[in-house]
Design a protein around this motif. Sequence first.
Motif, PDB file in Angstrom:
ATOM      1  N   TRP A   1      22.900  43.488  30.696  1.00 53.34           N
ATOM      2  CA  TRP A   1      23.039  44.209  29.446  1.00 53.34           C
ATOM      3  C   TRP A   1      24.133  43.525  28.657  1.00 53.34           C
ATOM      4  CZ3 TRP A   1      22.017  46.073  34.179  1.00 53.34           C
ATOM      5  CH2 TRP A   1      20.815  46.760  34.314  1.00 53.34           C
ATOM      6  N   LYS A   2      23.805  43.148  27.419  1.00 53.12           N
ATOM      7  CA  LYS A   2      24.728  42.360  26.600  1.00 53.12           C
ATOM      8  C   LYS A   2      25.162  43.165  25.379  1.00 53.12           C
ATOM      9  CE  LYS A   2      22.349  38.180  27.997  1.00 53.12           C
ATOM     10  NZ  LYS A   2      21.514  37.066  27.582  1.00 53.12           N
ATOM     11  N   ARG A   3      26.458  43.095  25.126  1.00 54.04           N
ATOM     12  CA  ARG A   3      27.019  43.770  23.962  1.00 54.04           C
ATOM     13  C   ARG A   3      27.808  42.748  23.155  1.00 54.04           C
ATOM     14  NH1 ARG A   3      30.455  48.934  25.185  1.00 54.04           N
ATOM     15  NH2 ARG A   3      31.501  47.373  26.419  1.00 54.04           N
TER      16      ARG A   3
ATOM     17  N   TRP B   1      24.886  46.826  21.246  1.00 54.84           N
ATOM     18  CA  TRP B   1      24.086  46.297  22.341  1.00 54.84           C
ATOM     19  C   TRP B   1      23.018  45.370  21.779  1.00 54.84           C
ATOM     20  CZ3 TRP B   1      25.873  46.717  27.044  1.00 54.84           C
ATOM     21  CH2 TRP B   1      26.738  47.764  27.342  1.00 54.84           C
TER      22      TRP B   1
END
Length: 147
Positions: free
Chosen positions: A122-124, A133
């Motif tokens: 999961w990338k923010r 996000w």
Amino acid sequence: MRVMVQEAPFDLGAETTVFASGRKDMGAVVTFTGIVRDTGDARLEAMEIEHYPGMTEAALTDIAQQASARWSLGDVLVIHRYGRLMPGEMIMMVATAARHRKDAFEAAEFLMDYLKSRAPFWKREITAEGASWVAARDEDEEALTRW
């Protein structure tokens, strides 16, 4: 086959050298390195990557095993980082070794397509305007259709 999920930076040159060394039976080594890029308008300050230890390594190993079963590969390397990364930092690396370049290139592309869309990260993105996000992209999903 080696799959690593780590917070620490990796040395691309050293990893490539170790991976390619002594490959008298392999005629091709293909590498791909992903780099955290700026988002353009909003000026990326950092990217934070989260994952579930154990689950992520298992998913990446499964993707690497699928590539090995599908193409005639001598070896596969997948390194993916997590944590806070700055623009310009290396985020991941894929390497494939095969007797012939076609297998090495196709397997590397397969790995990249599946890692981009199916790996449980999961990338923010953090910008001056705040954090958001990163959503899945349609073109990443469409890339899977060729496999």
